[in-house]
Design a protein around this motif. Sequence first.
Motif, PDB file in Angstrom:
ATOM      1  N   PHE A 141       0.833  -1.203   0.000  1.00  0.00           N
ATOM      2  CA  PHE A 141       0.000   0.000   0.000  1.00  0.00           C
ATOM      3  C   PHE A 141       0.866   1.251   0.000  1.00  0.00           C
ATOM      4  CE2 PHE A 141      -2.836  -3.222   1.537  1.00  0.00           C
ATOM      5  CZ  PHE A 141      -4.087  -2.843   1.091  1.00  0.00           C
ATOM      6  N   ASP A 142       0.397   2.262  -0.738  1.00  0.00           N
ATOM      7  CA  ASP A 142       1.055   3.564  -0.732  1.00  0.00           C
ATOM      8  C   ASP A 142       0.325   4.559   0.154  1.00  0.00           C
ATOM      9  OD1 ASP A 142       3.028   2.742  -2.563  1.00  0.00           O
ATOM     10  OD2 ASP A 142       1.689   3.167  -4.253  1.00  0.00           O
ATOM     11  N   GLN A 143      -0.980   4.375   0.319  1.00  0.00           N
ATOM     12  CA  GLN A 143      -1.798   5.253   1.137  1.00  0.00           C
ATOM     13  C   GLN A 143      -2.525   4.418   2.195  1.00  0.00           C
ATOM     14  OE1 GLN A 143      -2.038   8.626   0.831  1.00  0.00           O
ATOM     15  NE2 GLN A 143      -0.685   8.737  -0.954  1.00  0.00           N
ATOM     16  N   VAL A 158       2.742   6.220   2.733  1.00  0.00           N
ATOM     17  CA  VAL A 158       3.896   5.374   3.054  1.00  0.00           C
ATOM     18  C   VAL A 158       5.089   5.942   2.295  1.00  0.00           C
ATOM     19  CG1 VAL A 158       4.858   3.049   3.006  1.00  0.00           C
ATOM     20  CG2 VAL A 158       2.387   3.368   3.315  1.00  0.00           C
ATOM     21  N   ILE A 159       6.038   6.536   3.015  1.00  0.00           N
ATOM     22  CA  ILE A 159       7.151   7.204   2.318  1.00  0.00           C
ATOM     23  C   ILE A 159       8.373   6.307   2.179  1.00  0.00           C
ATOM     24  CG2 ILE A 159       6.383   9.467   3.092  1.00  0.00           C
ATOM     25  CD1 ILE A 159       8.732   9.432   5.087  1.00  0.00           C
ATOM     26  N   GLY A 160       8.386   5.152   2.847  1.00  0.00           N
ATOM     27  CA  GLY A 160       9.533   4.257   2.702  1.00  0.00           C
ATOM     28  C   GLY A 160       9.411   3.025   3.583  1.00  0.00           C
ATOM     29  N   GLU A 161      10.056   1.940   3.136  1.00  0.00           N
ATOM     30  CA  GLU A 161      10.028   0.681   3.867  1.00  0.00           C
ATOM     31  C   GLU A 161      11.414   0.042   3.858  1.00  0.00           C
ATOM     32  OE1 GLU A 161       6.763  -1.948   2.593  1.00  0.00           O
ATOM     33  OE2 GLU A 161       6.035  -0.257   1.388  1.00  0.00           O
ATOM     34  N   ASP A 162      11.693  -0.718   4.894  1.00  0.00           N
ATOM     35  CA  ASP A 162      12.877  -1.567   4.950  1.00  0.00           C
ATOM     36  C   ASP A 162      12.373  -2.965   5.282  1.00  0.00           C
ATOM     37  OD1 ASP A 162      15.164  -3.058   5.718  1.00  0.00           O
ATOM     38  OD2 ASP A 162      16.235  -1.214   6.224  1.00  0.00           O
ATOM     39  N   LEU A 170       5.434   6.310   7.849  1.00  0.00           N
ATOM     40  CA  LEU A 170       4.282   6.975   7.258  1.00  0.00           C
ATOM     41  C   LEU A 170       4.422   8.478   7.480  1.00  0.00           C
ATOM     42  CD1 LEU A 170       1.498   4.714   8.841  1.00  0.00           C
ATOM     43  CD2 LEU A 170       2.939   4.217   6.842  1.00  0.00           C
ATOM     44  N   GLU A 171       3.709   9.243   6.656  1.00  0.00           N
ATOM     45  CA  GLU A 171       3.717  10.695   6.821  1.00  0.00           C
ATOM     46  C   GLU A 171       2.304  11.219   6.648  1.00  0.00           C
ATOM     47  OE1 GLU A 171       6.538  14.367   5.418  1.00  0.00           O
ATOM     48  OE2 GLU A 171       5.793  13.038   3.848  1.00  0.00           O
ATOM     49  N   VAL A 172       1.852  12.051   7.592  1.00  0.00           N
ATOM     50  CA  VAL A 172       0.547  12.692   7.471  1.00  0.00           C
ATOM     51  C   VAL A 172       0.761  14.163   7.133  1.00  0.00           C
ATOM     52  CG1 VAL A 172      -0.517  11.098   9.108  1.00  0.00           C
ATOM     53  CG2 VAL A 172       0.390  13.273   9.913  1.00  0.00           C
ATOM     54  N   ALA A 173      -0.269  14.771   6.536  1.00  0.00           N
ATOM     55  CA  ALA A 173      -0.132  16.153   6.075  1.00  0.00           C
ATOM     56  C   ALA A 173      -0.408  17.175   7.163  1.00  0.00           C
ATOM     57  CB  ALA A 173      -1.086  16.380   4.896  1.00  0.00           C
ATOM     58  N   TYR A 174      -0.852  16.717   8.340  1.00  0.00           N
ATOM     59  CA  TYR A 174      -1.219  17.657   9.403  1.00  0.00           C
ATOM     60  C   TYR A 174      -0.438  17.332  10.677  1.00  0.00           C
ATOM     61  CZ  TYR A 174      -5.063  17.830   6.083  1.00  0.00           C
ATOM     62  OH  TYR A 174      -5.799  17.920   4.934  1.00  0.00           O
ATOM     63  N   PRO A 175       0.852  17.619  10.699  1.00  0.00           N
ATOM     64  CA  PRO A 175       1.674  17.247  11.844  1.00  0.00           C
ATOM     65  C   PRO A 175       1.254  17.907  13.148  1.00  0.00           C
ATOM     66  CG  PRO A 175       2.865  18.746  10.395  1.00  0.00           C
ATOM     67  CD  PRO A 175       1.626  18.332   9.670  1.00  0.00           C
ATOM     68  N   GLY A 176       0.529  19.023  13.066  1.00  0.00           N
ATOM     69  CA  GLY A 176       0.098  19.686  14.287  1.00  0.00           C
ATOM     70  C   GLY A 176      -0.868  18.862  15.103  1.00  0.00           C
ATOM     71  N   ASP A 177      -1.499  17.863  14.481  1.00  0.00           N
ATOM     72  CA  ASP A 177      -2.451  17.012  15.183  1.00  0.00           C
ATOM     73  C   ASP A 177      -1.778  15.852  15.901  1.00  0.00           C
ATOM     74  OD1 ASP A 177      -4.636  18.496  14.351  1.00  0.00           O
ATOM     75  OD2 ASP A 177      -4.788  17.410  12.465  1.00  0.00           O
ATOM     76  N   LEU A 178      -0.453  15.720  15.785  1.00  0.00           N
ATOM     77  CA  LEU A 178       0.246  14.563  16.322  1.00  0.00           C
ATOM     78  C   LEU A 178       1.120  14.933  17.513  1.00  0.00           C
ATOM     79  CD1 LEU A 178       1.375  12.927  12.953  1.00  0.00           C
ATOM     80  CD2 LEU A 178      -0.738  12.562  14.229  1.00  0.00           C
ATOM     81  N   ALA A 179       1.259  13.977  18.423  1.00  0.00           N
ATOM     82  CA  ALA A 179       2.095  14.167  19.620  1.00  0.00           C
ATOM     83  C   ALA A 179       3.266  13.188  19.547  1.00  0.00           C
ATOM     84  CB  ALA A 179       1.271  13.918  20.882  1.00  0.00           C
TER      85      ALA A 179
END
Length: 289
Positions: A141-143, A158-162, A170-179
């Motif tokens: 999955f990419d999203q 999903v910006i990258g995997e190992d 993963l990366e979300v577009a609203y970092p202000g909502d995250l702790a």
Amino acid sequence: MRGLGSPRGPEFVTLSMRDSPEVAAAPGVVVPQGPRTAPARPKAPPRGRLLVTAALVAAVTGAAAGVAGARLSEGSEPAPAAAALPRVAPAPSASLSGLSATADRVLPSVVSVEVGRGGGSGFVVDDRGHILTNAHVVQGFDQVTVILNDGRRLPAQVIGEDDDEDLAVLEVAYPGDLAPATLGRSADLAVGDQVLAIGSPLGLSGTVTAGIVSALDREVRLGGARRTAVQTDASINPGNSGGPLVNARGEVVGVNTAIASGRGGGNIGIGFAIPIDRAAPIAERIIRN
């Protein structure tokens, strides 16, 4: 290799007691059937029905008595109040302490990861909207969708995997909502240290289980090769994959990834987490690239 997912998707990575992972099936619920009753005499009404009827009669009787009492009390002295049963006095409010405080501090940083019909867990690693999870949770999955501790749902990329290390970012577009969580040092762990596993086992988000560090540098098969892992007896189940293993100070010391299971499947108190000392540099590399 299959992963530690929820019942809706990627199954939880389980390790056989020998050398290869097997999937731990969630134990089924068996409803025993009761013995048949001999028709020697007419059956009495079901007990449940009797209880319901009694409750209805009591309610009606009580209502009638209340009306009658109200009429009788008109123009007379008020009846004395019924004596209250003794109750425990409310405890004075106090701030959380111990493992309760630890869980309260970490839970806002933990997310559920929803992928198609499956999913797992993850945790926020910085203030730029990056979340660390297992590669097998988001494989193909990419999203995806992440669900925050307060129930809000956010799209994530999903910006990258190992795959060899079984880690993904993963990366979300609203970092202000995250702790962001606080990352610790797995090198400082000792056998017997208290730890908490936090995630969404069986789809139950925000679940916290407690245990200890059972062993360090335990060699198991994770991702595409054999790797060392932190062994713990904190309960880890399908859906915990990618969630944090934290120490008593609330610092992330591992990424919950696998369990060992016996023939019957299910958790038997042997779980494994990727040490954060190895996971953090991989996450940093994925984010940079």
